[in-house]
Scaffold this motif. Sequence first.
Motif, PDB file in Angstrom:
ATOM      1  N   LYS A  99       0.868  32.949 -15.837  1.00  0.00           N
ATOM      2  CA  LYS A  99       2.753  32.951 -15.906  1.00  0.00           C
ATOM      3  C   LYS A  99       2.380  32.437 -13.752  1.00  0.00           C
ATOM      4  CE  LYS A  99       6.144  36.193 -14.892  1.00  0.00           C
ATOM      5  NZ  LYS A  99       6.401  37.871 -15.125  1.00  0.00           N
ATOM      6  N   SER A 100       3.471  31.420 -14.497  1.00  0.00           N
ATOM      7  CA  SER A 100       3.888  30.519 -12.935  1.00  0.00           C
ATOM      8  C   SER A 100       3.862  31.405 -11.641  1.00  0.00           C
ATOM      9  CB  SER A 100       4.841  29.947 -12.948  1.00  0.00           C
ATOM     10  OG  SER A 100       5.505  29.091 -12.107  1.00  0.00           O
ATOM     11  N   PHE A 101       3.772  31.096 -10.879  1.00  0.00           N
ATOM     12  CA  PHE A 101       3.740  32.283  -9.497  1.00  0.00           C
ATOM     13  C   PHE A 101       4.831  32.008  -8.521  1.00  0.00           C
ATOM     14  CE2 PHE A 101      -1.421  31.578  -7.787  1.00  0.00           C
ATOM     15  CZ  PHE A 101      -1.175  32.458  -8.575  1.00  0.00           C
ATOM     16  N   PHE A 102       5.876  30.954  -8.340  1.00  0.00           N
ATOM     17  CA  PHE A 102       6.525  30.451  -7.895  1.00  0.00           C
ATOM     18  C   PHE A 102       7.789  30.221  -9.119  1.00  0.00           C
ATOM     19  CE2 PHE A 102       3.271  28.307  -5.765  1.00  0.00           C
ATOM     20  CZ  PHE A 102       4.135  29.092  -4.425  1.00  0.00           C
ATOM     21  N   GLN A 103       7.778  30.171 -10.912  1.00  0.00           N
ATOM     22  CA  GLN A 103       9.177  30.357 -10.883  1.00  0.00           C
ATOM     23  C   GLN A 103       9.382  31.133 -12.537  1.00  0.00           C
ATOM     24  OE1 GLN A 103       9.782  26.206 -13.586  1.00  0.00           O
ATOM     25  NE2 GLN A 103       7.571  25.537 -12.238  1.00  0.00           N
ATOM     26  N   ASN A 104       8.686  32.627 -11.991  1.00  0.00           N
ATOM     27  CA  ASN A 104       8.640  33.451 -12.358  1.00  0.00           C
ATOM     28  C   ASN A 104       8.368  33.527 -14.192  1.00  0.00           C
ATOM     29  OD1 ASN A 104       8.776  36.066 -12.978  1.00  0.00           O
ATOM     30  ND2 ASN A 104      10.840  36.199 -12.980  1.00  0.00           N
ATOM     31  N   LYS A 105       7.857  32.545 -14.446  1.00  0.00           N
ATOM     32  CA  LYS A 105       8.042  32.239 -16.332  1.00  0.00           C
ATOM     33  C   LYS A 105       6.479  31.908 -16.973  1.00  0.00           C
ATOM     34  CE  LYS A 105      12.473  30.158 -16.800  1.00  0.00           C
ATOM     35  NZ  LYS A 105      13.501  28.529 -17.283  1.00  0.00           N
ATOM     36  N   ALA A 106       6.032  32.724 -18.116  1.00  0.00           N
ATOM     37  CA  ALA A 106       4.659  32.053 -18.328  1.00  0.00           C
ATOM     38  C   ALA A 106       4.560  30.449 -18.166  1.00  0.00           C
ATOM     39  CB  ALA A 106       4.808  32.979 -19.980  1.00  0.00           C
ATOM     40  N   VAL A 107       3.460  30.291 -18.446  1.00  0.00           N
ATOM     41  CA  VAL A 107       3.004  28.673 -18.895  1.00  0.00           C
ATOM     42  C   VAL A 107       3.674  28.383 -19.968  1.00  0.00           C
ATOM     43  CG1 VAL A 107       1.509  26.874 -18.452  1.00  0.00           C
ATOM     44  CG2 VAL A 107       1.170  29.197 -16.937  1.00  0.00           C
ATOM     45  N   TRP A 108       3.361  28.788 -21.283  1.00  0.00           N
ATOM     46  CA  TRP A 108       3.355  28.619 -22.144  1.00  0.00           C
ATOM     47  C   TRP A 108       5.843  28.597 -22.629  1.00  0.00           C
ATOM     48  CZ3 TRP A 108       1.173  26.022 -26.090  1.00  0.00           C
ATOM     49  CH2 TRP A 108      -0.247  26.938 -26.185  1.00  0.00           C
ATOM     50  N   THR A 109       5.699  29.067 -22.345  1.00  0.00           N
ATOM     51  CA  THR A 109       7.506  29.433 -21.671  1.00  0.00           C
ATOM     52  C   THR A 109       8.346  28.033 -21.214  1.00  0.00           C
ATOM     53  OG1 THR A 109       7.935  31.460 -21.386  1.00  0.00           O
ATOM     54  CG2 THR A 109       9.360  29.987 -20.998  1.00  0.00           C
ATOM     55  N   LEU A 110       7.193  27.428 -19.838  1.00  0.00           N
ATOM     56  CA  LEU A 110       7.566  26.183 -19.120  1.00  0.00           C
ATOM     57  C   LEU A 110       7.152  25.047 -19.818  1.00  0.00           C
ATOM     58  CD1 LEU A 110       6.306  27.339 -15.762  1.00  0.00           C
ATOM     59  CD2 LEU A 110       8.352  26.951 -16.118  1.00  0.00           C
ATOM     60  N   ILE A 111       5.563  24.902 -21.047  1.00  0.00           N
ATOM     61  CA  ILE A 111       6.373  23.780 -21.394  1.00  0.00           C
ATOM     62  C   ILE A 111       6.632  23.675 -22.448  1.00  0.00           C
ATOM     63  CG2 ILE A 111       4.355  23.225 -23.113  1.00  0.00           C
ATOM     64  CD1 ILE A 111       1.960  24.436 -22.103  1.00  0.00           C
ATOM     65  N   GLU A 113      10.063  24.213 -22.153  1.00  0.00           N
ATOM     66  CA  GLU A 113      11.263  23.830 -22.184  1.00  0.00           C
ATOM     67  C   GLU A 113      10.305  21.849 -21.716  1.00  0.00           C
ATOM     68  OE1 GLU A 113      12.105  27.860 -19.834  1.00  0.00           O
ATOM     69  OE2 GLU A 113      12.047  26.583 -19.080  1.00  0.00           O
ATOM     70  N   LYS A 114       9.860  21.893 -21.149  1.00  0.00           N
ATOM     71  CA  LYS A 114       9.701  20.737 -21.143  1.00  0.00           C
ATOM     72  C   LYS A 114       8.837  19.598 -21.880  1.00  0.00           C
ATOM     73  CE  LYS A 114       9.826  22.971 -16.535  1.00  0.00           C
ATOM     74  NZ  LYS A 114      11.329  22.388 -15.912  1.00  0.00           N
ATOM     75  N   LEU A 115       8.585  20.117 -22.595  1.00  0.00           N
ATOM     76  CA  LEU A 115       8.448  19.732 -23.941  1.00  0.00           C
ATOM     77  C   LEU A 115       9.494  18.351 -24.414  1.00  0.00           C
ATOM     78  CD1 LEU A 115       5.677  18.424 -25.404  1.00  0.00           C
ATOM     79  CD2 LEU A 115       6.180  20.594 -27.187  1.00  0.00           C
ATOM     80  N   PRO A 116      10.604  19.360 -24.755  1.00  0.00           N
ATOM     81  CA  PRO A 116      11.433  17.532 -25.279  1.00  0.00           C
ATOM     82  C   PRO A 116      11.840  16.632 -24.989  1.00  0.00           C
ATOM     83  CG  PRO A 116      12.144  20.186 -25.726  1.00  0.00           C
ATOM     84  CD  PRO A 116      11.358  19.525 -24.849  1.00  0.00           C
ATOM     85  N   VAL A 117      11.437  16.371 -23.444  1.00  0.00           N
ATOM     86  CA  VAL A 117      11.662  15.336 -22.715  1.00  0.00           C
ATOM     87  C   VAL A 117      10.086  13.874 -22.731  1.00  0.00           C
ATOM     88  CG1 VAL A 117      12.007  13.968 -20.559  1.00  0.00           C
ATOM     89  CG2 VAL A 117      13.124  16.427 -21.031  1.00  0.00           C
ATOM     90  N   SER A 118       9.332  15.091 -22.768  1.00  0.00           N
ATOM     91  CA  SER A 118       7.945  14.295 -22.979  1.00  0.00           C
ATOM     92  C   SER A 118       8.297  13.534 -24.861  1.00  0.00           C
ATOM     93  CB  SER A 118       6.644  15.311 -22.701  1.00  0.00           C
ATOM     94  OG  SER A 118       7.083  15.276 -21.312  1.00  0.00           O
ATOM     95  N   ILE A 119       8.663  14.705 -25.158  1.00  0.00           N
ATOM     96  CA  ILE A 119       7.882  13.945 -26.854  1.00  0.00           C
ATOM     97  C   ILE A 119       9.384  12.347 -26.787  1.00  0.00           C
ATOM     98  CG2 ILE A 119       8.846  14.837 -29.561  1.00  0.00           C
ATOM     99  CD1 ILE A 119       7.863  17.448 -28.381  1.00  0.00           C
ATOM    100  N   SER A 120      10.637  13.257 -26.365  1.00  0.00           N
ATOM    101  CA  SER A 120      11.777  11.976 -26.093  1.00  0.00           C
ATOM    102  C   SER A 120      10.793  10.346 -25.919  1.00  0.00           C
ATOM    103  CB  SER A 120      12.497  11.877 -26.358  1.00  0.00           C
ATOM    104  OG  SER A 120      13.169  13.246 -26.431  1.00  0.00           O
ATOM    105  N   LEU A 121      10.599  10.978 -24.775  1.00  0.00           N
ATOM    106  CA  LEU A 121       9.517   9.370 -23.929  1.00  0.00           C
ATOM    107  C   LEU A 121       8.677   8.940 -24.908  1.00  0.00           C
ATOM    108  CD1 LEU A 121       9.946  10.238 -20.456  1.00  0.00           C
ATOM    109  CD2 LEU A 121      11.521   9.095 -21.753  1.00  0.00           C
ATOM    110  N   GLY A 122       8.338  10.078 -25.056  1.00  0.00           N
ATOM    111  CA  GLY A 122       6.370   9.277 -26.312  1.00  0.00           C
ATOM    112  C   GLY A 122       5.924   8.817 -27.136  1.00  0.00           C
ATOM    113  N   LEU A 297       6.450  18.210 -14.005  1.00  0.00           N
ATOM    114  CA  LEU A 297       6.054  19.810 -13.813  1.00  0.00           C
ATOM    115  C   LEU A 297       4.033  19.628 -13.456  1.00  0.00           C
ATOM    116  CD1 LEU A 297       6.607  23.235 -14.881  1.00  0.00           C
ATOM    117  CD2 LEU A 297       5.299  22.065 -17.585  1.00  0.00           C
ATOM    118  N   SER A 298       3.504  18.863 -14.116  1.00  0.00           N
ATOM    119  CA  SER A 298       2.197  18.888 -13.162  1.00  0.00           C
ATOM    120  C   SER A 298       2.398  18.805 -11.856  1.00  0.00           C
ATOM    121  CB  SER A 298       1.675  17.774 -14.677  1.00  0.00           C
ATOM    122  OG  SER A 298       1.744  17.719 -15.946  1.00  0.00           O
ATOM    123  N   TYR A 299       3.040  17.453 -11.666  1.00  0.00           N
ATOM    124  CA  TYR A 299       3.086  16.704 -10.464  1.00  0.00           C
ATOM    125  C   TYR A 299       3.646  18.023  -9.842  1.00  0.00           C
ATOM    126  CZ  TYR A 299       4.937  14.984  -5.929  1.00  0.00           C
ATOM    127  OH  TYR A 299       5.088  14.188  -5.109  1.00  0.00           O
TER     128      TYR A 299
END
Length: 342
Positions: A99-111, A113-122, A297-299
């Motif tokens: 779970k993320s320290f600062f966003q209070n969300k599971a890492v799976w959830t964050l991935i 949430e961010k995946l659609p943008v990376s899928i679109s670009l990739g 997200l990684s940065y």
Amino acid sequence: MFAYILKRLLLMIPTLLGVLLLTFVVIQFVPGGPVEQYLAEARAGAGGGAEGGGMAYRGAQGVDEARLAQIKQLYGFDKPAPERFVQMVGQFARFDLGKSFFQNKAVWTLIQEKLPVSISLGLWTFFISYLISVPLGIAKAVRAGSRFDLVTTVVVLVGYAIPGFVLGVLLLVIFGGQLQWFPLRGLTSPNFDELGLMGKVVDYLWHIALPVTAMVAGAFAVTTMLTKNSFLEEIRKQYVLTARAKGLSERQVLWKHVFRNALIPIVTGFPAAFVGAFFTGALLIETLFSLDGLGLLSYESVIRRDYPVVLGTLFLFTLIGLVTKLISDLCYVWVDPRVKFE
């Protein structure tokens, strides 16, 4: 084949452990961890209100020791580093990325949430690059040494030499700012949910056009030149001369004999390129066009020392990379049965 696959799968275990261990050790020596950031926020809050915004900051005495112990326990830093590493590996073995320290969300959830943008670009970058680069490389090989070959080589290499973020800035200034043909930010419009099906498609393509263009420009050169050189190598082989001597037309020689052999190095790279498209972290492009994807997200997780996100995404991406490499190697056998792993 089964023995080879089993061997490769077993070798993934020490590789994953080595990557995680190296990163974990480096993290232990990086200053400014989560606890230090908490203390910095406490000092900043103490300057503007009572008790540092509820953090029990006591001026020159710092944060209360009991509270500091609670914070270390919250982040898991109350345990020795070896114990924390073993615990982390055990979680990852169950595919629990934490779970993320600062966003209070599971890492799976964050991935997710961010995946659609990376899928679109990739994916757009992948499909557009290959749909243009492979035919262009074949055309360059057939017309090797011609004016067409020279001009396209110059154009492709110029596109490769221009960094994607520089091209992105130019596209934003010209087409987004001066001409105002395309939006400056985001993947969709604020009223996206209110649009019809065709309206959503048009709105999505309208927003994705500039960032994909900025990413695609530099992706043409490698695939185009690889295709050209691969076809040229096959065209000069003895079996092509034999096929021509038998009276076959150039079209038959090219598509029935040369095509399959020349595409081997390209086709075998499809799995890695395709799967990698889902996790393309184009940090500068995402930042430039205000796209909240995996790159950003990684940065941010590295800057904020959000270690569960850093190590969780590292574990997932490394695992996917190893599996994809195995699939790419197996594709050699599928494309060319002469290849033997022994």
